[in-house]
Scaffold this active site. Structure first.
Site, short mmCIF file in Angstrom:
data_model
loop_
_atom_site.label_atom_id
_atom_site.label_comp_id
_atom_site.label_asym_id
_atom_site.label_seq_id
_atom_site.Cartn_x
_atom_site.Cartn_y
_atom_site.Cartn_z
N GLU A 55 81.54 -59.40 -90.52
CA GLU A 55 81.76 -59.92 -89.15
C GLU A 55 82.88 -60.97 -89.16
O GLU A 55 82.75 -62.05 -88.57
CB GLU A 55 80.47 -60.54 -88.59
CG GLU A 55 79.28 -59.61 -88.59
CD GLU A 55 78.04 -60.21 -87.94
OE1 GLU A 55 78.13 -61.23 -87.24
OE2 GLU A 55 76.95 -59.64 -88.15
N GLU A 58 69.97 -62.08 -90.98
CA GLU A 58 69.77 -63.54 -90.84
C GLU A 58 68.33 -64.01 -91.00
O GLU A 58 67.83 -64.77 -90.17
CB GLU A 58 70.30 -63.99 -89.47
CG GLU A 58 71.76 -63.69 -89.26
CD GLU A 58 72.29 -64.19 -87.91
OE1 GLU A 58 71.50 -64.69 -87.10
OE2 GLU A 58 73.51 -64.09 -87.70
C1 XIL Z 1 77.09 -61.38 -81.20
C2 XIL Z 1 77.88 -60.44 -80.29
O1 XIL Z 1 79.21 -60.35 -80.74
C3 XIL Z 1 77.81 -60.94 -78.87
O2 XIL Z 1 78.45 -60.03 -78.01
C4 XIL Z 1 76.35 -61.14 -78.47
O3 XIL Z 1 76.30 -61.71 -77.19
C5 XIL Z 1 75.62 -62.04 -79.45
O4 XIL Z 1 75.75 -61.50 -80.75
N1 XIL Z 1 75.88 -62.75 -85.97
C6 XIL Z 1 75.51 -61.42 -85.75
C7 XIL Z 1 76.01 -60.68 -84.58
O5 XIL Z 1 74.86 -60.82 -86.64
O6 XIL Z 1 75.09 -59.74 -84.09
C8 XIL Z 1 76.43 -61.63 -83.47
O7 XIL Z 1 77.08 -60.85 -82.47
C9 XIL Z 1 77.33 -62.74 -83.98
C10 XIL Z 1 76.64 -63.54 -85.04
#
Ligand code: XIL
Length: 373
Positions: free
Chosen positions: A262, A156
């Site tokens: 994701e 990101e």
């Molecule tokens: C999220 C996790 O799922 C949560 O448990 C944590 O509290 C915050 O991060 N983009 C990403 C991930 O790259 O690392 C994030 O994951 C969600 C958004």
């Protein structure tokens, strides 16, 4: 199109269908349905709380992303202190099961401790931050070399607004070069690991152009970068199907591997688009505390099916599709961008398959039938 790859997958799916049993769960698992197409993953930030969850995971998936446990804040809370206990267990469990493990993540603006950027009471200079970055990456990637197959090296860093790169402490301390330095350090620590840039909304044309620019810049400098992760935090009724397909094709044309890293499908309306983790939605709507109405479950199923049809069509370009959570009860969307009871995944809180699972499993079957399998 890779006909051989498609045929193997199709034959496996049809063979599995032929051995249907009367049991409640679908006869074909996700990893069987997509065998020969791409890996099917889920996130595992810590060992599952229930044994049944671990069984379900091993039965259905062939890949995990070791998530929270490997982020800088939990794993490297102070300069002279690493906390590997959780990550060690997660990696051991997954490795023993033969799951393909993805590490997430090395360089991110979130869940990263401030000590990286401080030198006493003043901001640390470039050389010090670079040294710390290199030490961190060498230690974490080096520890799991040969076990973790790929890393989300940089997460990101593209700006979601008008700028090119997000204004982070990494950028402020080191300049744009920090991205290339991170990839180089990861490659030195494990030359066999596949190295990814990972981000949300990079399927959208504006952010996609910046991601393409980043890929080209890194490639032109000979930086060891293998692939791009499209996060895939989408919302029901708002999935940008055409953008997704265009982005897969465009990234592939640049010669990099594409992964969907994701995936989830938020069903609670929110004001925040994308997946900006620091964003908070004060509205706090919680319209489905007792479950999702049948009509919405079906809508979600249809949309998951449409998405996977796109992924399956482009399976020659995609190495992995990772769903961000095993079941609705463990999704991050229950607390982001506000507290709510969410239902974004393929299994419900009781580990019952949702209609979305059947829709996802049906995609390769339908394709095989079209091919006269
Ligand atoms: C999220 C996790 O799922 C949560 O448990 C944590 O509290 C915050 O991060 N983009 C990403 C991930 O790259 O690392 C994030 O994951 C969600 C958004």
């Amino acid at each position: 199109m890779n006909i051989r790859k498609m045929t193997i997958g199709a034959v496996m799916v049809l063979a599995a269908c032929a051995t249907m049993t009367a049991e409640n769960s679908p006869p074909v698992t996700l990893k069987q349905a997509y065998a020969g197409a791409f890996l099917i993953g889920t996130v595992m930030g810590k060992p599952p709380a229930r044994e049944a969850e671990w069984h379900l995971l091993c039965r259905q998936f062939n890949s995990i992303t070791a998530g929270n446990c490997l982020k800088p804040k939990p794993v490297h809370p102070a300069e002279d202190r690493y906390e590997f206990a959780t990550a060690d267990v997660v990696v051991k469990m997954a490795h023993e099961q033969g799951l393909v493990i993805q590490g997430h993540t090395l360089i991110w603006h979130s869940q990263c401790p401030d000590w990286f950027f401080r030198d006493g009471d003043k901001p640390a200079g470039r050389e010090l931050v670079l040294k710390r970055m290199r030490d961190h990456i060498a230690t974490v990637v080096g520890r799991y070399a040969g076990k973790i197959q790929g890393w989300d090296v940089v997460n990101e860093v593209i700006d979601s607004g008008k700028g090119y790169l997000r204004e982070t402490k990494w950028l402020a301390a080191m300049g744009e070069d920090y991205i290339a330095e991170a990839f180089r350090a990861a490659h030195r620590a494990d030359p066999r690991a596949k190295l990814y840039y990972n981000d949300f909304s990079i399927e959208r044309p504006a952010k996609r152009e910046k991601a393409l620019r980043l890929i080209r810049e890194l490639k032109s400098k000979g930086v060891p970068m293998d692939g791009i992760g499209i996060q895939g935090h989408w919302e029901l009724d708002k999935i940008p199907y055409q953008d997704i397909e265009d982005a897969i094709i465009a990234f592939h044309k640049e010669g990099v591997d594409v992964a969907i890293t994701e995936l989830d499908l938020d069903v609670v309306p929110r004001r925040v688009t994308g997946a900006e983790v620091d964003a908070r939605d004060a509205a706090g709507a919680d319209p489905y505390p007792n479950g999702l109405p049948a009509a919405m479950l079906q809508r979600q199923a249809d949309q998951y099916g449409k998405l996977f049809a796109i992924f399956y069509k482009h399976r020659d370009k995609i190495s992995r599709v990772t769903i961000w959570g095993l079941h609705d009860g463990v999704s991050w969307l229950n607390t982001w961008p506000s507290k709510r009871t969410n239902h974004p995944l393929l299994w419900d809180r009781d580990l019952n398959p949702k209609p979305a699972l059947a829709a996802v499993l049906a995609v390769p079957v339908a394709a095989a039938q079209r091919w006269g399998g």
